[in-house]
Motif scaffolding. Structure first.
Motif, PDB file in Angstrom:
ATOM      1  N   PRO A  79     -11.673   2.730  14.180  1.00 36.15           N
ATOM      2  CA  PRO A  79     -12.515   1.374  13.965  1.00 36.15           C
ATOM      3  C   PRO A  79     -11.884   0.521  12.901  1.00 36.15           C
ATOM      4  O   PRO A  79     -11.240   0.984  12.175  1.00 36.15           O
ATOM      5  CB  PRO A  79     -13.938   1.776  13.861  1.00 36.15           C
ATOM      6  N   PRO A  80     -12.327  -0.802  12.795  1.00 30.24           N
ATOM      7  CA  PRO A  80     -11.675  -1.551  11.697  1.00 30.24           C
ATOM      8  C   PRO A  80     -12.131  -1.103  10.275  1.00 30.24           C
ATOM      9  O   PRO A  80     -13.380  -0.537  10.209  1.00 30.24           O
ATOM     10  CB  PRO A  80     -12.438  -2.993  11.943  1.00 30.24           C
ATOM     11  N   GLY A  81     -11.335  -1.154   9.224  1.00 33.60           N
ATOM     12  CA  GLY A  81     -11.614  -0.911   7.921  1.00 33.60           C
ATOM     13  C   GLY A  81     -11.461   0.507   7.721  1.00 33.60           C
ATOM     14  O   GLY A  81     -11.748   0.896   6.405  1.00 33.60           O
ATOM     15  N   VAL A  82     -10.954   1.309   8.662  1.00 33.39           N
ATOM     16  CA  VAL A  82     -10.697   2.766   8.258  1.00 33.39           C
ATOM     17  C   VAL A  82      -9.340   3.164   7.465  1.00 33.39           C
ATOM     18  O   VAL A  82      -9.186   4.315   7.318  1.00 33.39           O
ATOM     19  CB  VAL A  82     -11.083   3.462   9.224  1.00 33.39           C
ATOM     20  N   GLY A  83      -8.493   2.213   7.326  1.00 29.96           N
ATOM     21  CA  GLY A  83      -7.260   2.395   6.559  1.00 29.96           C
ATOM     22  C   GLY A  83      -6.120   2.324   7.611  1.00 29.96           C
ATOM     23  O   GLY A  83      -5.093   2.975   7.219  1.00 29.96           O
ATOM     24  N   LYS A  84      -6.215   2.140   8.678  1.00 31.46           N
ATOM     25  CA  LYS A  84      -5.079   2.299   9.677  1.00 31.46           C
ATOM     26  C   LYS A  84      -3.867   1.373   9.167  1.00 31.46           C
ATOM     27  O   LYS A  84      -2.740   1.986   9.259  1.00 31.46           O
ATOM     28  CB  LYS A  84      -5.394   1.546  11.038  1.00 31.46           C
ATOM     29  N   THR A  85      -4.262  -0.016   9.001  1.00 30.70           N
ATOM     30  CA  THR A  85      -2.918  -0.828   8.296  1.00 30.70           C
ATOM     31  C   THR A  85      -2.432  -0.114   7.054  1.00 30.70           C
ATOM     32  O   THR A  85      -1.202  -0.127   6.796  1.00 30.70           O
ATOM     33  CB  THR A  85      -3.436  -2.296   8.287  1.00 30.70           C
ATOM     34  N   HIS A  86      -3.405   0.303   6.168  1.00 30.18           N
ATOM     35  CA  HIS A  86      -2.911   0.837   4.945  1.00 30.18           C
ATOM     36  C   HIS A  86      -1.885   2.018   5.145  1.00 30.18           C
ATOM     37  O   HIS A  86      -0.895   1.917   4.525  1.00 30.18           O
ATOM     38  CB  HIS A  86      -4.029   1.437   4.167  1.00 30.18           C
ATOM     39  N   PHE A 104     -13.926   1.326   4.946  1.00 27.66           N
ATOM     40  CA  PHE A 104     -13.957   1.600   3.596  1.00 27.66           C
ATOM     41  C   PHE A 104     -14.327   0.291   2.634  1.00 27.66           C
ATOM     42  O   PHE A 104     -14.838   0.335   1.775  1.00 27.66           O
ATOM     43  CB  PHE A 104     -12.218   1.833   3.216  1.00 27.66           C
ATOM     44  N   ARG A 105     -13.982  -0.918   3.430  1.00 31.13           N
ATOM     45  CA  ARG A 105     -14.325  -2.039   2.553  1.00 31.13           C
ATOM     46  C   ARG A 105     -15.856  -2.281   2.472  1.00 31.13           C
ATOM     47  O   ARG A 105     -16.270  -2.607   1.263  1.00 31.13           O
ATOM     48  CB  ARG A 105     -13.892  -3.310   3.502  1.00 31.13           C
ATOM     49  N   ARG A 136       0.920  -1.063  -0.038  1.00 29.99           N
ATOM     50  CA  ARG A 136      -0.008  -0.122   0.104  1.00 29.99           C
ATOM     51  C   ARG A 136       0.929   1.219  -0.107  1.00 29.99           C
ATOM     52  O   ARG A 136       2.040   1.341   0.615  1.00 29.99           O
ATOM     53  CB  ARG A 136      -1.089   0.032   1.280  1.00 29.99           C
ATOM     54  N   SER A 161      -2.061   5.796  -3.053  1.00 31.82           N
ATOM     55  CA  SER A 161      -3.357   4.938  -3.183  1.00 31.82           C
ATOM     56  C   SER A 161      -4.375   5.508  -2.145  1.00 31.82           C
ATOM     57  O   SER A 161      -5.364   4.516  -2.117  1.00 31.82           O
ATOM     58  CB  SER A 161      -3.057   3.443  -3.398  1.00 31.82           C
ATOM     59  N   PHE A 162      -3.831   6.176  -1.162  1.00 29.16           N
ATOM     60  CA  PHE A 162      -4.729   6.344  -0.285  1.00 29.16           C
ATOM     61  C   PHE A 162      -5.770   7.414  -0.529  1.00 29.16           C
ATOM     62  O   PHE A 162      -5.168   8.654  -0.993  1.00 29.16           O
ATOM     63  CB  PHE A 162      -4.111   6.672   1.318  1.00 29.16           C
ATOM     64  N   ASP A 163      -7.003   7.403  -0.567  1.00 29.04           N
ATOM     65  CA  ASP A 163      -8.226   8.347  -0.961  1.00 29.04           C
ATOM     66  C   ASP A 163      -8.312   9.237   0.391  1.00 29.04           C
ATOM     67  O   ASP A 163      -9.320   8.717   1.192  1.00 29.04           O
ATOM     68  CB  ASP A 163      -9.427   7.544  -1.229  1.00 29.04           C
ATOM     69  N   GLN A 177     -11.713   9.935   3.181  1.00 31.12           N
ATOM     70  CA  GLN A 177     -11.412  10.023   4.909  1.00 31.12           C
ATOM     71  C   GLN A 177     -11.168  11.140   5.415  1.00 31.12           C
ATOM     72  O   GLN A 177     -10.063  11.577   5.599  1.00 31.12           O
ATOM     73  CB  GLN A 177     -10.455   8.682   4.949  1.00 31.12           C
TER      74      GLN A 177
HETATM   75  P1  ADP Z   1      -8.003  -1.098   9.044  1.00 24.99           P
HETATM   76  O1  ADP Z   1      -6.324  -1.363   9.513  1.00 24.99           O
HETATM   77  O2  ADP Z   1      -8.017   0.342   9.903  1.00 24.99           O
HETATM   78  O3  ADP Z   1      -8.844  -2.190   9.606  1.00 24.99           O
HETATM   79  P2  ADP Z   1      -7.095  -1.362   6.480  1.00 24.99           P
HETATM   80  O4  ADP Z   1      -6.099  -0.441   6.334  1.00 24.99           O
HETATM   81  O5  ADP Z   1      -6.882  -2.893   6.398  1.00 24.99           O
HETATM   82  O6  ADP Z   1      -8.068  -1.067   7.674  1.00 24.99           O
HETATM   83  O7  ADP Z   1      -8.162  -0.842   5.120  1.00 24.99           O
HETATM   84  C1  ADP Z   1      -9.073  -2.029   4.701  1.00 24.99           C
HETATM   85  C2  ADP Z   1      -8.789  -1.982   3.227  1.00 24.99           C
HETATM   86  O8  ADP Z   1      -9.508  -0.592   2.577  1.00 24.99           O
HETATM   87  C3  ADP Z   1      -7.500  -1.992   2.617  1.00 24.99           C
HETATM   88  O9  ADP Z   1      -7.572  -2.797   1.482  1.00 24.99           O
HETATM   89  C4  ADP Z   1      -7.135  -0.444   2.282  1.00 24.99           C
HETATM   90  O10 ADP Z   1      -6.211  -0.299   1.482  1.00 24.99           O
HETATM   91  C5  ADP Z   1      -8.601   0.005   1.853  1.00 24.99           C
HETATM   92  N1  ADP Z   1      -8.685   1.449   2.517  1.00 24.99           N
HETATM   93  C6  ADP Z   1      -9.107   1.918   3.507  1.00 24.99           C
HETATM   94  N2  ADP Z   1      -9.096   3.162   3.521  1.00 24.99           N
HETATM   95  C7  ADP Z   1      -8.815   3.748   2.222  1.00 24.99           C
HETATM   96  C8  ADP Z   1      -8.781   4.931   1.955  1.00 24.99           C
HETATM   97  N3  ADP Z   1      -9.102   5.903   2.651  1.00 24.99           N
HETATM   98  N4  ADP Z   1      -8.368   5.054   0.460  1.00 24.99           N
HETATM   99  C9  ADP Z   1      -7.990   3.993  -0.155  1.00 24.99           C
HETATM  100  N5  ADP Z   1      -7.889   2.610   0.339  1.00 24.99           N
HETATM  101  C10 ADP Z   1      -8.372   2.560   1.627  1.00 24.99           C
END
Ligand code: ADP
Ligand code: MG
Length: 258
Positions: free
Chosen positions: A108-115, A238-239, A70, A74-76, A80
């Motif tokens: 919370p989950p899915g908001v892009g922390k790991t990204h 985001f997912r 990542r 590629s972060f939108d 967010q």
């Molecule tokens: P978290 O770690 O917060 O649970 P992730 O970083 O794993 O969430 O994000 C879940 C998926 O959504 C990943 O594939 C990530 O790349 C994508 N994603 C999340 N937020 C964004 C964003 N703002 N722009 C682009 N991709 C995003």
């Protein structure tokens, strides 16, 4: 040996492999662009450095063990709005890594922390800082195992070595007994030397409960938060949003993920 072979042999000996592999193409381009000798030398050096940087980044990236590829590009950010792009761009300079600071990505989950964690790790590698990514669960399992085998010191040295350690998903699972103390030893060893990035779905105030030991939690937080940057991400996954957009699930739904 021809002049050409002689040149290739020298370039090999000097480990200028990018110049060696493309010497004809590079010299053709230099002459086509009518470069001076000085410009040509600069051009050749740039080609060599580009290759060496690329190799170094590739190698360091494989050592870092990121869970996925990542980038910040590629972060939108529009998707967010709770994340300040200026703050992320500032962190992308990796000054905080040079200073040994801590960055917390909360939400919370899915908001892009790991990204964002992976993308910032990548930026740190580009700046030449060794980086290692590990989930909290894997890190603690590894520390506990080596503790049982009487090899804790070795393991702590391993996790203390990278300039940037990314610990993903603190708080998804509560720590087992003794785990907080093992983690504390690692944090102490890294304190004011290495830099740490932590992601969590829990607010810092709840980490005492996560660690299962309020005293050790305070000692850990004391060190971690001494010089820290905190980014709290809000909003929904985001997912799920992507799935909603593609019609896989109906909008809008509130889904409890924890
Ligand atoms: P978290 O770690 O917060 O649970 P992730 O970083 O794993 O969430 O994000 C879940 C998926 O959504 C990943 O594939 C990530 O790349 C994508 N994603 C999340 N937020 C964004 C964003 N703002 N722009 C682009 N991709 C995003
Ligand atoms: Mg994650």
């Amino acid at each position: 040996m021809t002049d050409h072979d002689h040149l290739l042999a020298m370039l090999t000996r000097l480990k200028l492999t990018a110049i060696r592999d493309q010497v004809d193409t590079l010299l053709d381009e230099a002459s086509r662009k009518e470069m001076s000798l000085r410009e040509t030398l600069t051009f050749l050096c740039e080609a060599e450095i580009a290759r060496k940087d690329q190799r170094r980044i590739q190698m360091a990236t494989s050592i870092a063990k990121f869970p996925f590829v990542r980038t910040l590009d590629s972060f939108d950010f529009d998707a967010q709005p709770s994340v300040d792009p200026k703050l992320i761009r500032d962190l992308a300079t990796s000054r905080w890594v040079a200073n040994g600071d801590t960055t917390l990505l909360l939400g919370p989950p899915g908001v892009g922390k790991t990204h964002l964690a992976v993308a910032l790790g990548r930026e740190a590698i580009k700046q030449g800082y060794s980086t290692l990514f590990v989930t909290a669960t894997a890190l603690l399992a590894s520390l506990r195992k080596s503790h049982q085998e009487g090899k804790l010191d070795e393991r702590i040295t391993y996790f203390a070595k990278p300039k940037l350690l990314i610990v993903d998903e603190i708080g998804y699972l509560p720590f087992e007994a003794n785990a907080a103390y093992l983690f504390f030893q690692l944090v102490s060893r890294r304190y004011e030397r290495g830099s740490t990035l932590l992601t969590s779905n829990r607010a810092v105030g709840e980490w005492g409960t996560v660690f299962g030991d309020a005293v050790v939690a305070t000692a850990i937080l004391d060190r971690l938060l001494h010089h820290s940057h905190v980014i709290t991400i809000r909003g929904d996954s985001f997912r799920l949003r992507e799935k909603r957009r593609s019609g896989l699930i109906k909008a809008p739904v509130e889904v409890a993920l924890t």
